[in-house]
Design an enzyme around this catalytic site. Sequence first.
Site, mmCIF file in Angstrom:
data_model
loop_
_atom_site.group_PDB
_atom_site.id
_atom_site.type_symbol
_atom_site.label_atom_id
_atom_site.label_comp_id
_atom_site.label_asym_id
_atom_site.label_seq_id
_atom_site.Cartn_x
_atom_site.Cartn_y
_atom_site.Cartn_z
ATOM 1 N N ASP A 95 31.104 5.967 13.049
ATOM 2 C CA ASP A 95 31.349 4.557 13.324
ATOM 3 C C ASP A 95 30.533 3.636 12.419
ATOM 4 O O ASP A 95 31.024 2.605 11.976
ATOM 5 C CB ASP A 95 31.047 4.244 14.790
ATOM 6 N N ASN A 111 30.488 -4.937 15.419
ATOM 7 C CA ASN A 111 30.085 -4.385 16.713
ATOM 8 C C ASN A 111 29.184 -5.321 17.495
ATOM 9 O O ASN A 111 29.524 -5.760 18.588
ATOM 10 C CB ASN A 111 29.359 -3.049 16.520
ATOM 11 N N THR A 130 31.651 -0.149 23.252
ATOM 12 C CA THR A 130 31.507 1.302 23.405
ATOM 13 C C THR A 130 30.349 1.851 22.577
ATOM 14 O O THR A 130 30.175 3.070 22.486
ATOM 15 C CB THR A 130 32.810 2.024 22.988
#
Length: 282
Positions: free
Chosen positions: A68, A141, A182
Amino acid sequence: MKIALVPNLTRKEAFDVTAGICKSLSGLGAEIFFSPEYKAEFEFTGARFLPQKEAIAGCDAVIAVGGDGSIIHAAKLAVMEKKPILGVNAGRLAFMAGLEDNELHLLSRLIDGDYTLDKRLMLKTSIKRGDELLSSDYCVNDCLVTNEEKQRMTAIDVALNGTRFNSYLCDGVLVATPTGSTAYSLSAGGPIVDPELESILLTPLCPHSLVDRSLIFRPDAVISVVSGEENSLCISNDGTEPIVIEPGCRVEISRAEFTANFIRIKSDNFIDILYKKLAQRR
């Protein structure tokens, strides 16, 4: 079709996955671009090597290879050139990956245009002194605001749309997008939010309180965090090197003026991905 590849070769599997992508794309007639730093590893692929900004600006899509963190880094590069991005997992969970390493045969759908775009809300962070803008950045994010002396708890004043609403006694505050719900936010006890629900999340880290919980705000909210005169705070966007917020300054966090556009080739939805990935942690 022109594809810019951005691999993270610190990942053990990334070289083999990237080589497999090159083989698949070449067989589909695509033109492949890398930045010159990868020439020694991938010259055998017949790819072209251009400065990264030039390669991304001249491509039709970007493919990031890694976890990620790698995908987020490449997404920020792609956003600035208004290019869509596809993540290929060469890490562990990789919630943001559109393909796994055993699904490279599906790259034909990318070349055929058989995909959709997930438009993900991004955040803009602005460090200000009064009305003066000192610096700004973007994140996919989250952004983390902590005490510069990270080993001690501190009081962090937070305002919403210019009105102070709380002073958190905590290790820091995390402001996240639904995409980031997440990631660190989840580990800090924050809620999981479907990325299609545009919103901004605020989660205090280790609050010294029985009542402080995560909050979810509408997407046009502006969250301000003030650095007091007695201590300096620092901010990190998507895990980058922290930047010090000098005493008397503030950081404003708001919705960015553009989105990150992630290529979705498969038909699985957010809940499918969530349970599949989190099942690996059981």
